[in-house]
Scaffold this motif. Structure first.
Motif, PDB file in Angstrom:
ATOM      1  N   LEU A  44       0.016  -1.419  11.226  1.00 46.26           N
ATOM      2  CA  LEU A  44       0.776  -2.420  11.984  1.00 46.26           C
ATOM      3  C   LEU A  44       0.129  -3.773  11.712  1.00 46.26           C
ATOM      4  CD1 LEU A  44       0.733  -0.269  15.232  1.00 46.26           C
ATOM      5  CD2 LEU A  44       2.719  -0.571  13.705  1.00 46.26           C
ATOM      6  N   ILE A  45       0.882  -4.674  11.104  1.00 47.29           N
ATOM      7  CA  ILE A  45       0.293  -5.944  10.654  1.00 47.29           C
ATOM      8  C   ILE A  45       0.913  -7.112  11.413  1.00 47.29           C
ATOM      9  CG2 ILE A  45      -0.184  -7.394   8.636  1.00 47.29           C
ATOM     10  CD1 ILE A  45       0.245  -4.944   6.854  1.00 47.29           C
ATOM     11  N   GLU A  46       0.054  -7.941  11.989  1.00 46.06           N
ATOM     12  CA  GLU A  46       0.549  -9.137  12.681  1.00 46.06           C
ATOM     13  C   GLU A  46       1.057 -10.156  11.663  1.00 46.06           C
ATOM     14  OE1 GLU A  46      -2.319 -11.182  15.051  1.00 46.06           O
ATOM     15  OE2 GLU A  46      -2.581  -9.516  16.434  1.00 46.06           O
ATOM     16  N   TYR A  53       9.771  -5.138   3.666  1.00 47.71           N
ATOM     17  CA  TYR A  53      10.737  -5.739   4.598  1.00 47.71           C
ATOM     18  C   TYR A  53      10.907  -4.951   5.894  1.00 47.71           C
ATOM     19  CZ  TYR A  53      11.598  -8.594   0.537  1.00 47.71           C
ATOM     20  OH  TYR A  53      11.426  -9.430  -0.529  1.00 47.71           O
ATOM     21  N   ASN A  54       9.935  -4.102   6.211  1.00 50.82           N
ATOM     22  CA  ASN A  54       9.928  -3.414   7.497  1.00 50.82           C
ATOM     23  C   ASN A  54       9.337  -4.395   8.515  1.00 50.82           C
ATOM     24  OD1 ASN A  54       9.907  -1.486   9.491  1.00 50.82           O
ATOM     25  ND2 ASN A  54       8.135  -0.368   8.667  1.00 50.82           N
ATOM     26  N   TYR A  55      10.208  -5.225   9.091  1.00 53.91           N
ATOM     27  CA  TYR A  55       9.761  -6.392   9.873  1.00 53.91           C
ATOM     28  C   TYR A  55      10.451  -6.451  11.229  1.00 53.91           C
ATOM     29  CZ  TYR A  55       9.254 -11.362  11.086  1.00 53.91           C
ATOM     30  OH  TYR A  55       8.994 -12.547  11.725  1.00 53.91           O
ATOM     31  N   ILE A  56       9.640  -6.642  12.258  1.00 53.16           N
ATOM     32  CA  ILE A  56      10.179  -6.784  13.609  1.00 53.16           C
ATOM     33  C   ILE A  56       9.796  -8.153  14.131  1.00 53.16           C
ATOM     34  CG2 ILE A  56      10.067  -5.920  15.998  1.00 53.16           C
ATOM     35  CD1 ILE A  56      11.212  -3.800  14.323  1.00 53.16           C
ATOM     36  N   MET A 109       3.724 -14.993   4.875  1.00 51.49           N
ATOM     37  CA  MET A 109       4.822 -14.094   5.274  1.00 51.49           C
ATOM     38  C   MET A 109       5.574 -13.552   4.053  1.00 51.49           C
ATOM     39  SD  MET A 109       4.776 -13.350   8.396  1.00 51.49           S
ATOM     40  CE  MET A 109       6.329 -12.977   9.224  1.00 51.49           C
ATOM     41  N   ASN A 110       5.713 -14.351   3.005  1.00 49.08           N
ATOM     42  CA  ASN A 110       6.343 -13.878   1.766  1.00 49.08           C
ATOM     43  C   ASN A 110       5.581 -12.659   1.214  1.00 49.08           C
ATOM     44  OD1 ASN A 110       5.779 -14.318  -1.437  1.00 49.08           O
ATOM     45  ND2 ASN A 110       7.969 -14.494  -1.016  1.00 49.08           N
ATOM     46  N   ARG A 111       4.251 -12.739   1.188  1.00 45.37           N
ATOM     47  CA  ARG A 111       3.461 -11.613   0.656  1.00 45.37           C
ATOM     48  C   ARG A 111       3.505 -10.429   1.619  1.00 45.37           C
ATOM     49  NH1 ARG A 111       3.425 -16.086  -1.674  1.00 45.37           N
ATOM     50  NH2 ARG A 111       1.980 -16.617  -3.367  1.00 45.37           N
ATOM     51  N   LEU A 112       3.398 -10.706   2.935  1.00 41.87           N
ATOM     52  CA  LEU A 112       3.364  -9.598   3.901  1.00 41.87           C
ATOM     53  C   LEU A 112       4.705  -8.870   3.986  1.00 41.87           C
ATOM     54  CD1 LEU A 112       1.152 -10.979   6.817  1.00 41.87           C
ATOM     55  CD2 LEU A 112       0.569  -9.213   5.140  1.00 41.87           C
ATOM     56  N   LEU A 113       5.788  -9.621   3.921  1.00 39.53           N
ATOM     57  CA  LEU A 113       7.114  -8.972   3.960  1.00 39.53           C
ATOM     58  C   LEU A 113       7.256  -7.995   2.810  1.00 39.53           C
ATOM     59  CD1 LEU A 113       9.387 -11.966   4.944  1.00 39.53           C
ATOM     60  CD2 LEU A 113       9.392  -9.728   6.069  1.00 39.53           C
ATOM     61  N   ARG A 114       6.774  -8.400   1.656  1.00 40.05           N
ATOM     62  CA  ARG A 114       6.885  -7.522   0.491  1.00 40.05           C
ATOM     63  C   ARG A 114       5.919  -6.346   0.597  1.00 40.05           C
ATOM     64  NH1 ARG A 114       7.542 -10.891  -4.809  1.00 40.05           N
ATOM     65  NH2 ARG A 114       8.279  -8.865  -5.436  1.00 40.05           N
ATOM     66  N   PRO A 149       0.846  -1.199   0.000  1.00 38.53           N
ATOM     67  CA  PRO A 149       0.000   0.000   0.000  1.00 38.53           C
ATOM     68  C   PRO A 149       0.885   1.255   0.000  1.00 38.53           C
ATOM     69  CG  PRO A 149      -0.617  -1.527   1.768  1.00 38.53           C
ATOM     70  CD  PRO A 149       0.688  -1.992   1.218  1.00 38.53           C
ATOM     71  N   LYS A 150       0.287   2.418  -0.273  1.00 43.33           N
ATOM     72  CA  LYS A 150       1.068   3.661  -0.211  1.00 43.33           C
ATOM     73  C   LYS A 150       1.418   3.979   1.247  1.00 43.33           C
ATOM     74  CE  LYS A 150      -0.700   5.829  -4.392  1.00 43.33           C
ATOM     75  NZ  LYS A 150      -2.049   5.233  -4.598  1.00 43.33           N
ATOM     76  N   THR A 151       0.501   3.646   2.139  1.00 44.85           N
ATOM     77  CA  THR A 151       0.714   3.850   3.571  1.00 44.85           C
ATOM     78  C   THR A 151       1.892   2.998   4.037  1.00 44.85           C
ATOM     79  OG1 THR A 151      -1.678   4.032   3.771  1.00 44.85           O
ATOM     80  CG2 THR A 151      -0.452   3.724   5.825  1.00 44.85           C
ATOM     81  N   LYS A 152       2.694   3.568   4.947  1.00 46.16           N
ATOM     82  CA  LYS A 152       3.800   2.799   5.505  1.00 46.16           C
ATOM     83  C   LYS A 152       3.248   1.613   6.298  1.00 46.16           C
ATOM     84  CE  LYS A 152       7.684   3.394   8.552  1.00 46.16           C
ATOM     85  NZ  LYS A 152       8.228   4.163   9.650  1.00 46.16           N
ATOM     86  N   CYS A 153       3.839   0.454   6.139  1.00 42.93           N
ATOM     87  CA  CYS A 153       3.375  -0.738   6.866  1.00 42.93           C
ATOM     88  C   CYS A 153       4.514  -1.346   7.663  1.00 42.93           C
ATOM     89  CB  CYS A 153       2.855  -1.801   5.894  1.00 42.93           C
ATOM     90  SG  CYS A 153       1.422  -1.279   4.947  1.00 42.93           S
ATOM     91  N   MET A 154       4.179  -1.922   8.808  1.00 44.97           N
ATOM     92  CA  MET A 154       5.181  -2.636   9.598  1.00 44.97           C
ATOM     93  C   MET A 154       4.634  -4.008   9.943  1.00 44.97           C
ATOM     94  SD  MET A 154       6.645  -1.809  13.368  1.00 44.97           S
ATOM     95  CE  MET A 154       7.783  -0.491  13.117  1.00 44.97           C
ATOM     96  N   LEU A 155       5.457  -5.032   9.735  1.00 43.49           N
ATOM     97  CA  LEU A 155       5.062  -6.409  10.031  1.00 43.49           C
ATOM     98  C   LEU A 155       5.696  -6.801  11.363  1.00 43.49           C
ATOM     99  CD1 LEU A 155       3.715  -9.019   8.941  1.00 43.49           C
ATOM    100  CD2 LEU A 155       5.866  -9.522   7.767  1.00 43.49           C
TER     101      LEU A 155
END
Ligand code: AMP
Ligand code: MG
Length: 346
Positions: free
Chosen positions: A317-319, A340-343, A331-336, A241-247
């Motif tokens: 913020l995505i679980e 790759y903003n992943y904690i 996880m492959n789709r969510l990381l992308r 998405p255009k919005t910043k995302c964090m996994l």
């Protein structure tokens, strides 16, 4: 071109109602076609002009090859060179179904379809509408995911209608896709199966059939400069998405929820996308439900990612989920999607 719609959801006589769409395919036009994975933007795989129009309609990079869909084994010999023992085993067990196998192509497949490679990804879908459409058209069908390049794949017609209005002759309504994530893509290299893109057919399932499976390092890892890329599609920004995302993911659920709440405190204009049972614990009213099981999550993901930008938040913020079984594909789709903003919470 005015796009016509065919409602195939409850239809018994598919051969009859799909006839006009099959004819459109043979005339070099595009059709939105449901499959068990995601909707496909379909064209005659052997018609280079038709295939070119897929690339144009999607805005897809020309070096990103298309998957070719067949309805039965009789279509295969014409398309690919000799099939190895391992590939044959995979076909016997997993076809029809959500598995794409990379094979040496014959010249009949135009180089636009394979993006200049000497290989082609072949899949035999299990979705009845897709199968009947291919049978009626009597040609193999190239069909990448039906979305403008970079956007999340389409898993129902409502999500993608506008993106292709006027660009396709027909859109076929087959309801929600059963799986919701694109096919598993594999290639046999030195007698070992390599997973280039994870999907519903898991590494664990494949290993039971063929022994050791290699998961390509780019399934979860970022591509660094000058690295060899076995699947061109991995190079491109996708699903984000255009919005910043964090996994965010942790095996300790309480710790994960605590961390996400800290993030919300730091920035109250946050959206949370989490498992149904965790949502009540988040201290924000902007929440979207992932589902509970991995099957539910895989069905929901792309529609959810399409909704993120409508919330006008500073961050989503995505679980995450465990990286096993179907979880690897999620996880492959969510990381992308999160670039790759992943904690990982330990
Ligand atoms: P899509 O059509 O959007 O589902 O994406 C197809 C995926 O399959 C992309 O990631 C491609 O890179 C991959 N793919 C298709 N054909 C090949 C091939 N011949 N070799 C390697 N990867 C392929
Ligand atoms: Mg795609």
């Amino acid at each position: 071109m005015k796009t016509k719609q065919i409602d195939a959801r409850e239809e018994k006589d598919l051969a009859k109602i799909l006839k006009p769409a099959a004819k459109a395919i043979t005339e070099g036009k595009l059709v939105l076609m449901p499959t068990e994975t995601v909707y496909g933007l379909a064209a005659n795989a052997l018609d280079s002009q038709a295939v070119k129009s897929i690339f144009i309609a999607k805005g897809r990079a020309q070096d990103n090859p298309l998957i070719v869909h067949i309805a039965d084994f009789s279509m295969l010999d014409n398309l690919v060179e000799e099939i190895g023992e391992i590939e044959q085993k995979l076909m016997n067990v997993f076809w029809p179904g959500p598995l794409t196998i990379i094979l040496k192509k014959k010249d009949i497949i135009p180089s636009v379809t394979s993006a200049g490679l000497d290989t082609v990804g072949i899949r035999m879908p299990s979705n009845q509408i897709a199968r009947v459409l291919i049978q009626q058209a009597k040609v193999p069908i190239a069909a990448p995911s039906a979305n403008i390049s970079g956007r999340p794949s389409g898993t129902n017609l409502a999500d993608i209608r506008q993106e292709f209005e006027g660009k396709v002759a027909y859109r076929i309504d087959g309801g929600e896709c059963d799986i919701g994530l694109e096919s598993t893509v594999v290639r046999v290299i030195d007698k070992k199966v390599h997973i280039l893109r994870p999907g519903k057919i898991t590494a664990e399932q494949i290993a039971k059939v063929t022994g050791d499976v290699v998961i390509d390092k780019h399934v979860l890892g970022k591509i660094e400069k000058d690295e060899i890329i076995r699947s061109p599609g991995m190079k491109y920004r996708h699903y984000a998405p255009k919005t910043k995302c964090m996994l965010i993911y942790g095996t300790d659920k309480e710790k994960m929820i605590k961390y996400i709440n800290q993030q919300i405190q730091a920035n109250p204009n946050s959206l949370v996308i989490g498992r149904k049972e965790n949502l009540p614990y988040y201290q924000t009213d902007k929440k979207l439900e992932l589902g509970t099981t991995l099957e539910e999550i895989s069905k929901n993901i792309f529609t959810l990612l399409r909704k993120v930008d409508t919330y006008q938040v500073d961050i989503a913020l995505i679980e995450g989920v465990e990286k096993q079984g179907l979880g690897l594909a999620i996880m492959n789709r969510l990381l992308r999607a999160c670039e790759y903003n992943y904690i990982e919470i330990l």
